[in-house]
Design a protein around this motif. Structure first.
Motif, short mmCIF file in Angstrom:
data_model
loop_
_atom_site.label_atom_id
_atom_site.label_comp_id
_atom_site.label_asym_id
_atom_site.label_seq_id
_atom_site.Cartn_x
_atom_site.Cartn_y
_atom_site.Cartn_z
N ALA A 171 0.82 -1.21 0.00
CA ALA A 171 0.00 0.00 0.00
C ALA A 171 0.86 1.26 0.00
N ASP A 172 2.09 1.16 0.50
CA ASP A 172 2.99 2.33 0.55
C ASP A 172 3.79 2.50 -0.73
N SER A 173 3.65 1.58 -1.67
CA SER A 173 4.46 1.67 -2.88
C SER A 173 3.60 1.86 -4.13
N LEU A 174 2.33 2.24 -3.96
CA LEU A 174 1.46 2.43 -5.11
C LEU A 174 2.03 3.49 -6.03
N HIS A 175 1.99 3.19 -7.32
CA HIS A 175 2.59 4.08 -8.29
C HIS A 175 1.65 4.27 -9.46
N ASP A 176 1.52 5.48 -9.91
CA ASP A 176 0.63 5.83 -11.01
C ASP A 176 0.99 5.04 -12.26
N VAL A 177 0.05 4.27 -12.80
CA VAL A 177 0.37 3.45 -13.95
C VAL A 177 0.44 4.25 -15.24
N PHE A 178 -0.04 5.49 -15.24
CA PHE A 178 -0.02 6.28 -16.46
C PHE A 178 1.11 7.30 -16.48
#
Length: 272
Positions: free
Chosen positions: A220-227
């Motif tokens: 949850a702390d490493s979520l990164h925008d896929v776009f």
């Protein structure tokens, strides 16, 4: 803001219609399909799908799109059966998870995907055919989709019939979908048993939960925008390099992710 909402609405409409277009194409011609574009990973099925094949077994779960419509079945043996979402209501009326089905259609090479031509269950049959006028599924307005998050262990990868990973099924049966070029970028990290987190937009109902990812990571702390995240910008723009929208789309409606993802993307593709 107006332009972002307009882009988001367009993205949702396209997401809802992608499977329909895929499943209603005419039967594959004899002979090999055109090769995948250079640099695109995961295109395993280069030959023609095998026509006239049959799969039989119990249904493990519905495969739902982010609008909440069923556009496929997952059988207990891992076979992914694809059909257009306008058949969702009819399919749900004739069967449920646990029922045994017999599916005929075209089986992809090297990946467990079948494009349904006909399905038989509980003494009833369903055939893939274009919807009658006015019977196509209604696409949800962007506001009808809910901001959602999902996480856990990857139980199964979801494929297109060309072998591209375009989603995952988590251990709690949540379905997370994303564009195939994202599946190609993160191929090494998207493996059954790996930990996975995603945020995006979708639906939750009695038949299951499905969302289109706008950001993903291993925690949850490493979520990164896929776009538009810095780790996912396209590499050198050669003819085969994956491309996607920057700083727009579903991700524009989600708070920014932490700057350093734990799920490191693969190195950029070399310039052609």
């Amino acid at each position: 803001m107006t332009s972002r909402l307009t882009f988001f609405a367009t993205a949702c409409l396209l997401a809802g219609s992608t499977t329909l277009a895929f499943a209603q194409v005419p039967p594959p011609p004899d002979g090999p399909l055109p090769p995948a574009p250079p640099g695109v990973r995961g295109a395993a099925s280069i030959g023609a799908p095998q026509a006239g094949t049959v799969a039989t077994g119990p249904v493990q779960q519905w495969l739902l799109n982010p609008n909440g419509d069923a556009d496929g079945l997952l059988l207990a043996d891992g076979t992914q059966v694809a059909f257009p979402p306008h058949l969702s209501a009819a399919a749900m009326q004739m069967l449920k998870p646990g029922d045994t089905v017999q599916v005929s259609g075209w089986r992809a090479l090297d990946v467990p995907v079948m494009r349904m031509q006909a399905l038989v269950a509980n003494g009833r049959s369903l055939t893939d055919q274009p919807p009658a006028p006015g019977m196509a599924p209604a696409l949800r307005e962007p506001g009808a989709l809910s901001a959602m998050s999902a996480g856990g262990r990857i139980e199964r990868l979801l494929y297109t019939d060309r072998g591209d990973v375009h989603g995952v099924v988590l251990a709690d049966k949540t379905i997370v979908r994303f564009p195939p070029h994202i599946g190609a970028m993160y191929g090494a990290q998207l493996q059954p048993g790996a930990q996975f987190q995603a945020r995006g937009w979708g639906t939750r109902g009695a038949q299951g939960t499905a969302l289109e990812a706008s950001s993903l990571g291993q925690t949850a702390d490493s979520l990164h925008d896929v776009f538009s995240g810095p780790g996912l910008e396209p590499g050198p723009r050669g003819p085969g390099a994956p491309r996607g929208p920057r700083g727009a789309g579903l991700a524009s409606r989600v708070p920014p992710a932490p700057p350093t993802p734990l799920m490191a993307p693969p190195p950029p593709l070399p310039a052609s």
